[in-house]
Design a protein around this motif. Structure first.
Motif, mmCIF file in Angstrom:
data_model
loop_
_atom_site.group_PDB
_atom_site.id
_atom_site.type_symbol
_atom_site.label_atom_id
_atom_site.label_comp_id
_atom_site.label_asym_id
_atom_site.label_seq_id
_atom_site.Cartn_x
_atom_site.Cartn_y
_atom_site.Cartn_z
ATOM 1 N N ALA A 153 0.878 -1.182 0.065
ATOM 2 C CA ALA A 153 -0.251 0.038 -0.047
ATOM 3 C C ALA A 153 0.809 1.300 0.074
ATOM 4 O O ALA A 153 0.620 2.284 -0.747
ATOM 5 C CB ALA A 153 -0.952 0.005 1.247
ATOM 6 N N ARG A 154 1.957 1.306 0.808
ATOM 7 C CA ARG A 154 2.787 2.358 0.856
ATOM 8 C C ARG A 154 3.541 2.835 -0.298
ATOM 9 O O ARG A 154 3.449 3.885 -0.839
ATOM 10 C CB ARG A 154 3.874 2.152 2.165
ATOM 11 C CG ARG A 154 4.492 3.296 2.223
ATOM 12 C CD ARG A 154 5.248 3.372 3.636
ATOM 13 N NE ARG A 154 6.221 2.473 3.768
ATOM 14 C CZ ARG A 154 6.019 1.140 4.637
ATOM 15 N NH1 ARG A 154 4.869 1.063 5.083
ATOM 16 N NH2 ARG A 154 6.931 0.125 4.480
ATOM 17 N N LEU A 155 4.173 1.716 -1.210
ATOM 18 C CA LEU A 155 4.844 1.782 -2.295
ATOM 19 C C LEU A 155 3.669 2.361 -3.576
ATOM 20 O O LEU A 155 4.205 2.908 -4.219
ATOM 21 C CB LEU A 155 5.507 0.541 -2.668
ATOM 22 C CG LEU A 155 6.802 0.217 -1.520
ATOM 23 C CD1 LEU A 155 7.262 -0.941 -1.947
ATOM 24 C CD2 LEU A 155 7.763 1.396 -1.491
ATOM 25 N N ALA A 156 2.565 1.325 -3.456
ATOM 26 C CA ALA A 156 1.675 1.669 -4.699
ATOM 27 C C ALA A 156 1.009 3.077 -4.661
ATOM 28 O O ALA A 156 0.861 3.490 -5.768
ATOM 29 C CB ALA A 156 0.685 0.565 -4.460
ATOM 30 N N LEU A 157 0.637 3.529 -3.298
ATOM 31 C CA LEU A 157 -0.275 4.630 -3.082
ATOM 32 C C LEU A 157 0.628 5.944 -2.722
ATOM 33 O O LEU A 157 0.081 6.853 -2.831
ATOM 34 C CB LEU A 157 -1.293 4.266 -2.187
ATOM 35 C CG LEU A 157 -2.100 3.311 -2.480
ATOM 36 C CD1 LEU A 157 -3.176 3.071 -1.533
ATOM 37 C CD2 LEU A 157 -3.089 3.401 -3.912
ATOM 38 N N GLY A 158 1.773 5.732 -2.310
ATOM 39 C CA GLY A 158 2.655 6.816 -1.853
ATOM 40 C C GLY A 158 2.135 7.420 -0.723
ATOM 41 O O GLY A 158 2.361 8.627 -0.427
ATOM 42 N N VAL A 159 1.384 6.471 -0.049
ATOM 43 C CA VAL A 159 0.869 7.169 1.404
ATOM 44 C C VAL A 159 1.885 6.787 2.568
ATOM 45 O O VAL A 159 2.203 5.712 2.847
ATOM 46 C CB VAL A 159 -0.523 6.452 1.667
ATOM 47 C CG1 VAL A 159 -1.038 6.674 3.054
ATOM 48 C CG2 VAL A 159 -1.361 6.784 0.759
#
Length: 262
Positions: A153-159
């Motif tokens: 999620a962090r890598l895909a969405l940049g959150v």
């Protein structure tokens, strides 16, 4: 409705606890919340539990004016329960809402620390994967699944949060007003990821606070392969949509803006 002054520095706080077949756990978790933070109110959002959780919630509300119950028809899911709880809080003038599981995995004793952080933040995530956090009694498979899902999620969405799937949170109502909640349709893990994404895109201030997370001792986990699969394909879809939007902005020379982050 309780003392109007609410929690110092935060205001009137409503803890929303969604339930489905949590009759054994609910009295314990409500007692712990009321003991840990006496100034907050509690809303039990029950999805017509066949085990009588709704009646248990009514009994608790009958003896404590700070406990309220929202009866919902049918099993409509975690995300829908929280959205209904957010609307209930807004209609009654609360300043902040807390997401908390009914099974005891989210320790009410950690809530004072989350609310203290909310004095200077718009969204507070009780994080399992930030420094100082602990996860108890989880098998290696669950640990790897959560770690891997959050990394994706962090890598895909940049959150830039370590626990985008975590469900122990404080939202100021002003932050929820900045998020387009009408677009939210996901459940479970993906519901929490979607709100993390939308909060980040809205530019609200998000902080993480370490918590102690423990596997439930009673009842059956609601986690399933279907929920995990839903989270993965939704995250992938959001990531692709974000990239398409970024390309269109680049082609038209539209600035992407700045997101404020602690």
């Amino acid at each position: 409705m309780g003392d109007e002054t609410g929690h110092p520095g935060v205001g009137r706080v409503l803890v929303v606890i969604p339930t489905y077949d949590e009759a054994d756990n609910l009295p314990r978790i409500v007692r712990r919340v009321r003991r840990a933070v006496p100034a907050v109110d509690v809303l039990v959002a029950d999805d017509d539990s066949p085990d009588g959780t709704g009646a248990v919630a009514d009994a608790l509300a009958g003896t404590d004016p700070r406990v309220h119950v929202l009866h919902r028809q049918g099993k409509r899911g975690l995300g829908a329960a929280y959205l209904a709880g957010f609307a209930w809080a807004r209609e009654r003038g609360y300043d902040a809402v807390v997401e908390m599981d009914a099974d005891g995995s989210h320790a009410p004793e950690d809530l004072p620390a989350l609310l203290a952080a909310a004095r200077d933040a718009d969204v507070v995530i009780g994080s399992r994967w930030t420094r100082g956090a602990r996860v108890l009694n989880w098998p290696l498979r669950r640990l790897l699944l959560s770690r891997g899902g959050n990394l994706y999620a962090r890598l895909a969405l940049g959150v830039p949060v370590s626990d985008a799937t975590g469900g122990y949170r404080v939202y100021r109502l002003s932050a929820l007003d900045a998020i387009d909640l009408t677009s939210v349709s996901s459940q479970g893990y993906s519901f929490q990821v979607e709100l993390s994404r939308l909060a980040h895109r809205a530019g609200v201030r998000i902080v993480e606070v370490p918590i102690t997370f423990a596997e439930r001792e009673r009842g059956t986990s609601k986690m399933s392969p279907r929920i995990v699969a839903e989270a993965l394909w939704r995250i992938t879809g959001w990531a692709l949509a974000d990239r398409r939007q970024a390309v269109r902005r680049g082609l038209h020379g539209t600035p992407t803006g700045q997101v404020r982050w602690p």
